[in-house]
Design a protein around this motif. Structure first.
Motif, PDB file in Angstrom:
ATOM      1  N   PHE A 230       0.833  -1.211   0.000  1.00  0.00           N
ATOM      2  CA  PHE A 230       0.000   0.000   0.000  1.00  0.00           C
ATOM      3  C   PHE A 230       0.865   1.257   0.000  1.00  0.00           C
ATOM      4  CE2 PHE A 230      -2.052   3.444   2.276  1.00  0.00           C
ATOM      5  CZ  PHE A 230      -3.401   3.401   1.921  1.00  0.00           C
ATOM      6  N   THR A 231       1.847   1.289   0.897  1.00  0.00           N
ATOM      7  CA  THR A 231       2.590   2.522   1.161  1.00  0.00           C
ATOM      8  C   THR A 231       3.636   2.820   0.093  1.00  0.00           C
ATOM      9  OG1 THR A 231       2.324   1.984   3.504  1.00  0.00           O
ATOM     10  CG2 THR A 231       3.841   3.771   2.970  1.00  0.00           C
ATOM     11  N   SER A 232       4.246   1.783  -0.447  1.00  0.00           N
ATOM     12  CA  SER A 232       5.387   1.999  -1.337  1.00  0.00           C
ATOM     13  C   SER A 232       5.012   2.080  -2.806  1.00  0.00           C
ATOM     14  CB  SER A 232       6.420   0.884  -1.139  1.00  0.00           C
ATOM     15  OG  SER A 232       5.831  -0.390  -1.335  1.00  0.00           O
ATOM     16  N   GLN A 233       3.899   1.480  -3.216  1.00  0.00           N
ATOM     17  CA  GLN A 233       3.626   1.347  -4.639  1.00  0.00           C
ATOM     18  C   GLN A 233       2.834   2.482  -5.264  1.00  0.00           C
ATOM     19  OE1 GLN A 233       0.387  -0.435  -6.225  1.00  0.00           O
ATOM     20  NE2 GLN A 233       1.403  -1.819  -7.641  1.00  0.00           N
ATOM     21  N   ILE A 295      12.670   3.506   1.914  1.00  0.00           N
ATOM     22  CA  ILE A 295      12.425   3.887   0.526  1.00  0.00           C
ATOM     23  C   ILE A 295      11.299   4.920   0.443  1.00  0.00           C
ATOM     24  CG2 ILE A 295      11.556   3.019  -1.682  1.00  0.00           C
ATOM     25  CD1 ILE A 295      13.171   0.455  -1.098  1.00  0.00           C
ATOM     26  N   VAL A 296      10.261   4.744   1.261  1.00  0.00           N
ATOM     27  CA  VAL A 296       9.169   5.724   1.285  1.00  0.00           C
ATOM     28  C   VAL A 296       9.694   7.090   1.722  1.00  0.00           C
ATOM     29  CG1 VAL A 296       6.996   6.344   2.402  1.00  0.00           C
ATOM     30  CG2 VAL A 296       7.379   3.992   1.639  1.00  0.00           C
ATOM     31  N   ALA A 297      10.548   7.114   2.746  1.00  0.00           N
ATOM     32  CA  ALA A 297      11.133   8.384   3.190  1.00  0.00           C
ATOM     33  C   ALA A 297      11.952   9.030   2.076  1.00  0.00           C
ATOM     34  CB  ALA A 297      12.007   8.153   4.420  1.00  0.00           C
ATOM     35  N   ALA A 298      12.656   8.191   1.313  1.00  0.00           N
ATOM     36  CA  ALA A 298      13.462   8.706   0.201  1.00  0.00           C
ATOM     37  C   ALA A 298      12.589   9.295  -0.902  1.00  0.00           C
ATOM     38  CB  ALA A 298      14.343   7.594  -0.367  1.00  0.00           C
ATOM     39  N   PHE A 400      -1.571   9.288   2.371  1.00  0.00           N
ATOM     40  CA  PHE A 400      -1.424   7.839   2.224  1.00  0.00           C
ATOM     41  C   PHE A 400      -0.044   7.369   2.681  1.00  0.00           C
ATOM     42  CE2 PHE A 400      -4.712   9.257  -0.640  1.00  0.00           C
ATOM     43  CZ  PHE A 400      -5.725   8.336  -0.408  1.00  0.00           C
ATOM     44  N   TRP A 401       0.990   8.170   2.423  1.00  0.00           N
ATOM     45  CA  TRP A 401       2.308   7.817   2.939  1.00  0.00           C
ATOM     46  C   TRP A 401       2.307   7.757   4.465  1.00  0.00           C
ATOM     47  CZ3 TRP A 401       4.426  11.848  -0.912  1.00  0.00           C
ATOM     48  CH2 TRP A 401       4.831  11.217  -2.110  1.00  0.00           C
ATOM     49  N   GLY A 404       0.145   4.842   5.826  1.00  0.00           N
ATOM     50  CA  GLY A 404       0.758   3.559   5.512  1.00  0.00           C
ATOM     51  C   GLY A 404       1.936   3.232   6.412  1.00  0.00           C
ATOM     52  N   VAL A 405       2.798   4.209   6.675  1.00  0.00           N
ATOM     53  CA  VAL A 405       3.964   3.968   7.540  1.00  0.00           C
ATOM     54  C   VAL A 405       3.518   3.589   8.951  1.00  0.00           C
ATOM     55  CG1 VAL A 405       5.915   5.102   8.681  1.00  0.00           C
ATOM     56  CG2 VAL A 405       5.583   5.374   6.215  1.00  0.00           C
ATOM     57  N   VAL A 406       2.494   4.262   9.448  1.00  0.00           N
ATOM     58  CA  VAL A 406       1.970   3.914  10.774  1.00  0.00           C
ATOM     59  C   VAL A 406       1.511   2.457  10.798  1.00  0.00           C
ATOM     60  CG1 VAL A 406       0.090   4.344  12.405  1.00  0.00           C
ATOM     61  CG2 VAL A 406       1.329   6.270  11.396  1.00  0.00           C
ATOM     62  N   GLN A 407       0.817   2.025   9.761  1.00  0.00           N
ATOM     63  CA  GLN A 407       0.317   0.651   9.711  1.00  0.00           C
ATOM     64  C   GLN A 407       1.445  -0.371   9.561  1.00  0.00           C
ATOM     65  OE1 GLN A 407      -2.562   1.185  11.070  1.00  0.00           O
ATOM     66  NE2 GLN A 407      -3.703  -0.133   9.662  1.00  0.00           N
ATOM     67  N   ILE A 408       2.485  -0.037   8.799  1.00  0.00           N
ATOM     68  CA  ILE A 408       3.627  -0.947   8.675  1.00  0.00           C
ATOM     69  C   ILE A 408       4.275  -1.177  10.036  1.00  0.00           C
ATOM     70  CG2 ILE A 408       5.967  -1.204   7.754  1.00  0.00           C
ATOM     71  CD1 ILE A 408       5.038   0.259   5.247  1.00  0.00           C
ATOM     72  N   LEU A 409       4.512  -0.092  10.766  1.00  0.00           N
ATOM     73  CA  LEU A 409       5.128  -0.226  12.086  1.00  0.00           C
ATOM     74  C   LEU A 409       4.238  -1.030  13.033  1.00  0.00           C
ATOM     75  CD1 LEU A 409       6.516   3.403  12.495  1.00  0.00           C
ATOM     76  CD2 LEU A 409       7.836   1.309  12.075  1.00  0.00           C
ATOM     77  N   ARG A 410       2.952  -0.806  12.933  1.00  0.00           N
ATOM     78  CA  ARG A 410       1.996  -1.515  13.785  1.00  0.00           C
ATOM     79  C   ARG A 410       2.026  -3.026  13.527  1.00  0.00           C
ATOM     80  NH1 ARG A 410      -4.510  -0.768  13.055  1.00  0.00           N
ATOM     81  NH2 ARG A 410      -5.216  -2.097  14.796  1.00  0.00           N
TER      82      ARG A 410
END
Length: 446
Positions: A230-233, A295-298, A400-401, A404-410
């Motif tokens: 979700f977050t990266s694509q 990669i998302v941060a980049a 969305f970024w 998504g990052v919050v959900q990845i960490l969760r």
């Protein structure tokens, strides 16, 4: 899986089957990306505004995302070969209708059929990777699938633009649709579902479907894979499929040739970065989620520079922004690798379907919101949009970024706890750089 293995895993036959299936995926990406350079022509042909133009791609992706779970069930039951054949047939019909129709309604229907066929392709190829390749080969082959598949995006840039210029709308899209007939024959003759004499199919009855999906969805590894996807694509999908080309040409004042070249260069960069990422993911399985977040941060940093720059941003910053955005494609493939860690092979079709929903859901929501914002700030239509209009509209990506990052960490935290509870020692194994193989996969492919 059946116990009788009749073909070698990870050798010549596996690569041949994968190559044919990969060609189908390249064609699917070409179909999916075809509006990237034809968007302005479509606005003229069908007399539509930005919201209606976005509706083409949004509907296509809505159908794609909505079909992922049922496609996953059918994939586990009927196998990759049957699904690739069905997907090819639907994409060929959809693109052929799109070539000849002159009505907005007919075009929307054609893109919906195209999205339904597209939905069957990628997860079918990934399932072939799972059963035909060694576990140690799978991360690299999965990355190669996503990256080489993006050749379709290159074909949808300059070559399709050339065909549109020389053959016109009907000739160009009609020619592209004919490629599906060739690949239908190749899949029918060359693709085999499994290296075993009788691949075990999963007979999922309707009353058991809900429970099957709930079980997979309840696994934090499935959700970790989905939120990583979700977050990266979505940013790369939004940029290459619809809004990147108008933003470059109308917003930043680039020439059409320069914009098409950048879209092609993004795909080349995705291939190179994906090869590096595949090795990194293979060596650092414990840190896969953090790699995605990095990669998302980049992506976010150069996007912020482009959107806040006074006046049109310099070309070099735009190129950096485009290349980091393109890296999101390879990062999204990590989601399937994460799901494989938590899922037995008998259910991998359904798990991959759930993962694949993530990025395309984010992409279709972002595309739609960008179209809505553009029409709200400038009701004058496609020709009236300014750089400031595009800046405001493209800012919706940050929503969305961040989410998504919050959900990845969760779900990373939940996923690690799940592995410790259900498979003691798995996290230590991954910390040591060794991939964890779910017991449901067995030992044949290790």
């Amino acid at each position: 899986m059946s116990s009788l293995q009749i073909h070698d895993i990870g050798r010549r036959r596996a690569w041949s089957i994968w190559s044919v299936a990969l060609a189908v995926y390249v064609l699917a990406v070409l179909h999916r990306s075809s509006l990237g350079v034809a968007g302005l022509l479509a606005a003229e042909r069908f007399h539509i505004n930005a919201t209606s133009l976005a509706a083409f791609t949004v509907l296509q992706l809505v159908v794609y995302a909505a079909m992922q779970v049922p496609v996953g069930v059918m994939l586990d039951r009927f196998g990759s070969r049957a699904m690739l054949l069905a997907g090819l047939a639907m994409m060929t019909v959809g693109q052929l209708v799109f070539a000849f129709t002159t009505s907005f309604g007919g075009a929307v229907l054609a893109r919906a059929v195209l999205g339904a066929g597209d939905a069957m392709v990628f997860v079918s190829v990934i399932r072939l990777v799972t059963v035909w390749f060694l576990v140690r080969q799978a991360p690299l082959v999965t990355q190669l699938t996503g990256l080489v598949g993006q050749m379709g995006a290159i074909l949808a840039a300059a070559p399709l633009a050339f065909l549109l210029d020389r053959l016109g709308w009907t000739g160009a899209f009609g020619l592209v649709s004919s490629l599906g007939v060739v690949l239908l024959i190749a899949v029918a003759l060359l693709v085999k579902d499994s290296p075993y004499r009788r691949d075990e199919v999963v007979q999922v009855k309707l009353r058991a479907l809900a429970q099957s999906v709930r079980t997979l969805w309840g696994n934090p590894g499935t959700r970790l894979g989905m939120w990583s996807h979700f977050t990266s694509q979505f940013a790369a999908t939004v940029f290459t499929l619809l809004w990147g080309y108008p933003f470059l040409v109308q917003g930043l004042g680039w020439s059409e040739a320069a914009a098409s070249t950048l879209l092609m260069a993004m795909t080349g960069w995705a291939v190179l970065s994906g090869l590096v990422l595949a090795r990194l993911v293979g060596r650092l399985p414990y840190w896969r989620s953090w790699i995605v977040i990095g990669i998302v941060a980049a992506m976010v940093v150069p996007w912020t520079a482009v959107l806040l720059w006074p006046g049109p941003a310099p070309a070099w910053i735009v190129v950096v922004m485009a290349f980091t955005t393109a890296t999101g494609g390879p990062a999204a493939m990590v989601g399937f690798d994460l799901a494989r860690t938590f899922t037995p092979v008998q259910a991998i079709g359904r798990a991959n379907g759930l993962v694949n929903v993530g990025g395309f859901t984010a992409a279709l929501l972002t595309m739609a919101l960008i179209g809505v914002v553009l029409d709200l700030v400038e009701p004058g239509g496609m020709d009236a949009y300014t750089l400031d209009d595009y800046r405001l509209a493209l800012s919706v990506q940050y929503l969305f970024w961040g989410f998504g990052v919050v959900q990845i960490l969760r779900y990373r935290r939940r996923g690690l706890a799940h592995l410790e509870r259900v498979h003691p020692g798995a996290t230590e194994q991954m910390r040591a750089g060794q991939p964890f193989v779910h017991p449901g996969i067995g030992t044949e492919g290790v």
